[in-house]
Structures are given as C-alpha cells and as structure tokens.
Design a protein around this motif. Structure first.
Motif, PDB file in Angstrom:
ATOM      1  N   ALA A  85      16.928  -3.648  39.961  1.00 24.60           N
ATOM      2  CA  ALA A  85      16.298  -3.661  41.284  1.00 24.60           C
ATOM      3  C   ALA A  85      17.046  -4.641  42.200  1.00 24.60           C
ATOM      4  O   ALA A  85      17.009  -5.861  41.993  1.00 24.60           O
ATOM      5  N   VAL A  86      17.709  -4.083  43.200  1.00 21.39           N
ATOM      6  CA  VAL A  86      18.579  -4.880  44.065  1.00 21.39           C
ATOM      7  C   VAL A  86      17.823  -6.035  44.730  1.00 21.39           C
ATOM      8  O   VAL A  86      18.265  -7.189  44.686  1.00 21.39           O
ATOM      9  N   GLY A  87      16.671  -5.733  45.324  1.00 21.83           N
ATOM     10  CA  GLY A  87      15.888  -6.774  46.029  1.00 21.83           C
ATOM     11  C   GLY A  87      15.427  -7.865  45.074  1.00 21.83           C
ATOM     12  O   GLY A  87      15.532  -9.058  45.378  1.00 21.83           O
ATOM     13  N   ASN A 199      11.968   1.458  44.714  1.00 19.79           N
ATOM     14  CA  ASN A 199      13.003   0.897  45.580  1.00 19.79           C
ATOM     15  C   ASN A 199      13.909   1.986  46.132  1.00 19.79           C
ATOM     16  O   ASN A 199      14.517   1.815  47.176  1.00 19.79           O
ATOM     17  N   ASN A 200      13.998   3.069  45.399  1.00 21.39           N
ATOM     18  CA  ASN A 200      14.994   4.095  45.733  1.00 21.39           C
ATOM     19  C   ASN A 200      14.358   5.274  46.470  1.00 21.39           C
ATOM     20  O   ASN A 200      13.159   5.524  46.362  1.00 21.39           O
ATOM     21  N   LEU A 201      15.210   5.981  47.191  1.00 21.14           N
ATOM     22  CA  LEU A 201      14.726   7.019  48.114  1.00 21.14           C
ATOM     23  C   LEU A 201      13.973   8.161  47.411  1.00 21.14           C
ATOM     24  O   LEU A 201      12.844   8.487  47.784  1.00 21.14           O
ATOM     25  N   MET A 202      14.608   8.793  46.430  1.00 21.14           N
ATOM     26  CA  MET A 202      14.015  10.022  45.886  1.00 21.14           C
ATOM     27  C   MET A 202      12.687   9.772  45.170  1.00 21.14           C
ATOM     28  O   MET A 202      11.726  10.528  45.393  1.00 21.14           O
ATOM     29  N   THR A 229      21.067   8.237  60.203  1.00 22.14           N
ATOM     30  CA  THR A 229      20.562   7.681  58.938  1.00 22.14           C
ATOM     31  C   THR A 229      21.715   7.600  57.930  1.00 22.14           C
ATOM     32  O   THR A 229      22.731   8.286  58.074  1.00 22.14           O
ATOM     33  N   CYS A 230      21.528   6.747  56.903  1.00 22.63           N
ATOM     34  CA  CYS A 230      22.622   6.475  55.958  1.00 22.63           C
ATOM     35  C   CYS A 230      22.956   7.698  55.104  1.00 22.63           C
ATOM     36  O   CYS A 230      22.079   8.491  54.763  1.00 22.63           O
ATOM     37  N   ARG A 231      24.216   7.777  54.707  1.00 20.17           N
ATOM     38  CA  ARG A 231      24.678   8.897  53.864  1.00 20.17           C
ATOM     39  C   ARG A 231      25.098   8.374  52.492  1.00 20.17           C
ATOM     40  O   ARG A 231      25.784   7.345  52.386  1.00 20.17           O
TER      41      ARG A 231
HETATM   42  C1  WQD Z   1      19.368   5.519  49.544  1.00 23.10           C
HETATM   43  C2  WQD Z   1      19.190   5.605  51.053  1.00 23.10           C
HETATM   44  C3  WQD Z   1      18.220   3.642  52.040  1.00 23.10           C
HETATM   45  C4  WQD Z   1      14.260   3.996  50.231  1.00 23.10           C
HETATM   46  C5  WQD Z   1      20.916   1.811  45.110  1.00 23.10           C
HETATM   47  C6  WQD Z   1      21.634   0.578  44.636  1.00 23.10           C
HETATM   48  C7  WQD Z   1      22.930   0.971  44.000  1.00 23.10           C
HETATM   49  C8  WQD Z   1      22.698   2.020  42.907  1.00 23.10           C
HETATM   50  C9  WQD Z   1      21.899   3.172  43.404  1.00 23.10           C
HETATM   51  C10 WQD Z   1      22.356   0.899  40.848  1.00 23.10           C
HETATM   52  C11 WQD Z   1      19.561   4.309  51.773  1.00 23.10           C
HETATM   53  C12 WQD Z   1      17.313   4.851  52.207  1.00 23.10           C
HETATM   54  C13 WQD Z   1      15.578   4.217  50.585  1.00 23.10           C
HETATM   55  C14 WQD Z   1      13.250   4.136  51.220  1.00 23.10           C
HETATM   56  C15 WQD Z   1      14.943   4.742  52.811  1.00 23.10           C
HETATM   57  N1  WQD Z   1      21.910   1.487  41.844  1.00 23.10           N
HETATM   58  N2  WQD Z   1      15.915   4.599  51.851  1.00 23.10           N
HETATM   59  N3  WQD Z   1      13.633   4.524  52.475  1.00 23.10           N
HETATM   60  O1  WQD Z   1      20.668   1.774  48.222  1.00 23.10           O
HETATM   61  O2  WQD Z   1      22.202   3.795  48.097  1.00 23.10           O
HETATM   62  O3  WQD Z   1      21.728   2.476  46.068  1.00 23.10           O
HETATM   63  O4  WQD Z   1      20.690   2.699  44.009  1.00 23.10           O
HETATM   64  O5  WQD Z   1      23.502   0.564  40.637  1.00 23.10           O
HETATM   65  O6  WQD Z   1      23.501  -0.189  43.498  1.00 23.10           O
HETATM   66  O7  WQD Z   1      21.870  -0.259  45.748  1.00 23.10           O
HETATM   67  O8  WQD Z   1      19.945   3.880  46.988  1.00 23.10           O
HETATM   68  O9  WQD Z   1      17.893   5.201  46.861  1.00 23.10           O
HETATM   69  O10 WQD Z   1      17.743   2.741  47.458  1.00 23.10           O
HETATM   70  O11 WQD Z   1      18.704   4.335  49.093  1.00 23.10           O
HETATM   71  O12 WQD Z   1      15.223   5.088  53.964  1.00 23.10           O
HETATM   72  O13 WQD Z   1      12.051   3.923  50.973  1.00 23.10           O
HETATM   73  O14 WQD Z   1      17.797   5.820  51.319  1.00 23.10           O
HETATM   74  O15 WQD Z   1      18.211   2.869  53.209  1.00 23.10           O
HETATM   75  O16 WQD Z   1      20.148   4.680  52.989  1.00 23.10           O
HETATM   76  P1  WQD Z   1      21.170   2.917  47.470  1.00 23.10           P
HETATM   77  P2  WQD Z   1      18.496   4.017  47.518  1.00 23.10           P
END
Ligand code: WQD
Ligand code: NAD
Length: 339
Positions: A85-87, A199-202, A229-231
């Motif tokens: 978890a990055v945070g 923490n992650n998007l999906m 938005t980020c890619r």
């Molecule tokens: C993806 C995009 C967010 C959540 C992380 C780690 C990386 C690797 C993979 C381990 C970003 C956006 C996310 C939300 C959002 N892990 N988002 N709302 O940050 O690319 O990578 O996981 O090694 O090291 O940093 O993945 O899924 O967190 O985010 O808008 O509630 O979705 O800003 O653009 P990330 P993520």
C-alpha cells in the motif's frame, strides 16, 4: 518442477498458483496471511483439482523458512510476499523496508543454504521513477527516483537481487515489472480482496458497483492527457499469471539477471476504465472528480516487446474481459473471501 510461492495466498500469487498447477508443476505456498487468507488456496485446489502444500509462516522467519526449504526440494522461488500500500508506506516506512527487504534477504539465504538457484521477483513499474523516464517504459531505462518508500523497497530489492546474481554465477534472477494488474479468474472463485478502503482503482470501482461504497472519486481531471485523467497500462491478472509460468521456465534455462515488463503496452484513462466497466457489465458507477493524489504520474505504460520476443509471452485478455471478470468475482463474493 516444485515452485515455492512466498506470499502465494495473495491476489497475484493465487492466480499464478493456478497457472503453475495447470501446467503440471507442484506448488508450495508460504504466507502469513497479513493481507490474505487460507481460503484462496482452498479455492485454487478446488479450481485445479490439485493439492497445494501450504505453510502459515512469516517469510522473515529464517529458522522456519529453512525448515520449509529442507522439507521440500524446491526448484524455483517466486517472491510475492510484500506489503504494497503506497500511502501506508509513507506513514510506516520502517515496516515496509523491514518486511519487503528482509523477506528477500531471508529467501536468498535459504536458497544459498539449500542449493536453490532460481528466483522470480514481483517488481513493479514504480521503479521507473517519477519523471526521469518517458513512457513507454523499456527495461533498458535506468531505475528512477521513486515517490514513496514502497517504490524504493522494490528498487532496492532489484539491486540486491542483481548483486546476488553477480556474486553467485549459479543464480538466475528474473525481475518482473508489473504494470497495473486487474481482473480475476474467469470462474469468479478467486480475485482481489483488499482489506479496508481500496487504494487501487478497479477494486474501488467494483465495491461501488456492488454497493459497498457510494461513489468513486476520480483523482484529478486536469492532467495533460486527452480527457484530463491519468492513463495506466492495465493488465489482466490471468495474463500476468501466465507470464510467471514463462519466467520460471526462462529462469531454469538461463543464469544471471533478466528484467521483463509485464503490461499490455496500451494505456487507458481512469474515465475510460469507468466507462468500460459500465458498458461491459451494464451497471452504473457513480463518480465525482476530486483533487489529484500526491505522487500520481499523468501517464505511463509498458513497452512489452521484450517479454514477447524473449519469453514468447502475449497478453490475450481484453479490457472488456478485465471488467467482466472483476465484476464476476465481486458480485459472487461481495465481501471478498470473508463470508
Ligand atoms: C490508477 C489510477 C489514480 C483510485 C499503484 C502503485 C504501483 C503498482 C500498481 C504496486 C490513478 C486513479 C485510483 C481511486 C482514482 N503497485 N484512482 N480513484 O497508482 O497507477 O499504481 O498500483 O507495485 O506501484 O502505485 O494504481 O489503481 O492506485 O490508480 O482516480 O479511488 O486511478 O489516480 O490515476 P497506480 P491505482
Ligand atoms: P497481496 O497483498 O494480495 O499478496 C501479497 C501476499 O504476501 C499476501 O498474501 C500477504 O499475506 C503475504 N505477505 C506479505 N508479507 C509477508 C511475510 N512477511 N511473510 C509471509 N507472507 C507475507 O498483493 P499482490 O497484489 O498479490 O502483490 C504481490 C506482489 O506483487 C507484491 O510484492 C506487490 O508489491 C507486487 N506488485 C503488485 C502490484 C499490484 O498492483 N497488485 C503491482 C506491482 C507489484
């Protein structure tokens, strides 16, 4: 071969276990369940009809790990056992450095003491750093400056493993740099089961869809990307698992260190992911825009040609598959593995 999966009860480990068992390998899992539970391994056994030797143990526990290595004649280690978890890593850097680096050192010591020479490592695209490299990322690029302790643990562990392979000519190290793994086994029996707020998007999208959260917050709409938005380079966990099978086969035939990106090579924006999830599953995902999240880069994706050329690995799952399989897992397991 008999393959030890450190952290094998977790998200990527459990899918990799299925791929290895289906290819005819034996699997030994060591996990302390700090971010998973034994149920995932039961389901791996049920899906494959094969049995898995599993130990509840901390990979930092040298004495216990040595017993496990001595009791099993291991051909290759895959090291998934990390905190991720990055945070949290910003809040608890010592915990992250201790866990992630100590597990790696302990595995290397046990391997040296029991004559195991093949190591496959869960690295991350995060090692390319925060601005020094322009996408698509190629394996030949230098590691960059990471934006958080989690990323630094991966970067440091890569260095440790490379140094170990220089010193020990018998050793084979494969560093797999994952991009953004999503999706689940198409059966819906195993998948990603984050604890607390994802923490992650999906996983966040999936929990909104299933009613566990009200709405998604999209972090930032003013990035220099086509829709603001980020890619990212999202990859189906089944394709990722298949990459491990090919990496193990490569490791046993080659000495020294080799690095492979595991991504599709195609980036999608956050909005594209939300729309794809809605269209693939016929379900609405309410969202709002919020501020940028510290440390996020506007866009990065893999140059995936090396894994294709050297390992013969190809991704076969589409974004629609990733969305459908995520939803299939989430709707059948609304609370994850917990009943
Ligand atoms: C993806 C995009 C967010 C959540 C992380 C780690 C990386 C690797 C993979 C381990 C970003 C956006 C996310 C939300 C959002 N892990 N988002 N709302 O940050 O690319 O990578 O996981 O090694 O090291 O940093 O993945 O899924 O967190 O985010 O808008 O509630 O979705 O800003 O653009 P990330 P993520
Ligand atoms: P996960 O948390 O689901 O799996 C990690 C597993 O390791 C868990 O089962 C956890 O209980 C176990 N573990 C952690 N520390 C341990 C210890 N000291 N002893 C024994 N077991 C321990 O995470 P995942 O998504 O499957 O990730 C696997 C690996 O891939 C991690 O190293 C992670 O950093 C790396 N990675 C993940 C992603 C991602 O987005 N999921 C991206 C890049 C790299």
């Amino acid at each position: 071969m008999k393959i030890l999966l450190a952290g094998g009860a977790g998200y990527i480990g459990s899918h990799t276990a299925v791929a290895l068992l289906e290819a005819g390998h034996e699997v030994v899992v060591v996990d302390n369940y700090c971010n998973s539970c034994a149920e995932s391994i039961k389901r791996v056994e049920e899906l494959t009809g094969k049995s898995v030797v599993s130990y509840e143990a901390d990979v930092k526990d040298k004495a216990k790990m040595l017993e496990i290595f001595q009791a099993n004649s291991i051909d290759c280690v895959i090291h998934f056992a990390g905190l991720k978890a990055v945070g949290e890593s910003v809040q608890k850097p010592i915990l992250y450095y201790r866990n992630n680096i100590d597990t790696t050192l302990t595995l290397l010591e046990c391997m040296a003491e029991t004559g195991v020479h093949n190591f496959v490592f869960s690295s991350s695209a995060t090692v390319y750093g925060d601005s020094s490299n322009n996408p698509p990322y190629e394996e030949s690029m230098e590691r960059g400056k990471c934006s958080n302790p989690y990323g630094w643990t991966k970067s440091m562990m890569e260095q440790i493993l490379q140094d170990a392979a220089v010193a020990n000519k018998e050793l084979s190290v494969v560093l797999l740099r994952y991009f953004n793994p999503i999706g689940a086994h198409p059966s819906g029996r195993i998948g990603e089961d984050p604890q607390g707020i994802p923490n992650n998007l999906m996983p966040y999208i999936a929990q909104v869809a299933v009613g566990r959260r009200d709405k998604l917050t999209i972090f930032g709409d003013d990035y220099p990307t086509p829709d603001g938005t980020c890619r990212r380079d999202y990859i189906h966990v089944m394709d990722l698992a298949a990459g491990h099978l090919q990496a193990v086969e490569f490791a046993v035939q080659n000495k020294g260190t080799e690095i492979f990106n595991l991504g599709t090579g195609t980036p999608y924006s956050v909005l594209e992911i939300v729309r794809a999830f809605e269209n693939s599953n016929g379900i609405k995902v309410p969202f709002e825009f919020g501020p940028r999240r510290a440390g996020d880069l506007p866009a990065f994706w893999a140059d995936a040609s090396k894994a294709r050329e050297v390992l013969g690995w190809r991704t076969t799952y589409t974004l629609e598959d990733m969305c459908k399989d995520t939803w299939n897992w989430q709707k059948n397991n609304p609370q994850g593995y917990r009943k």
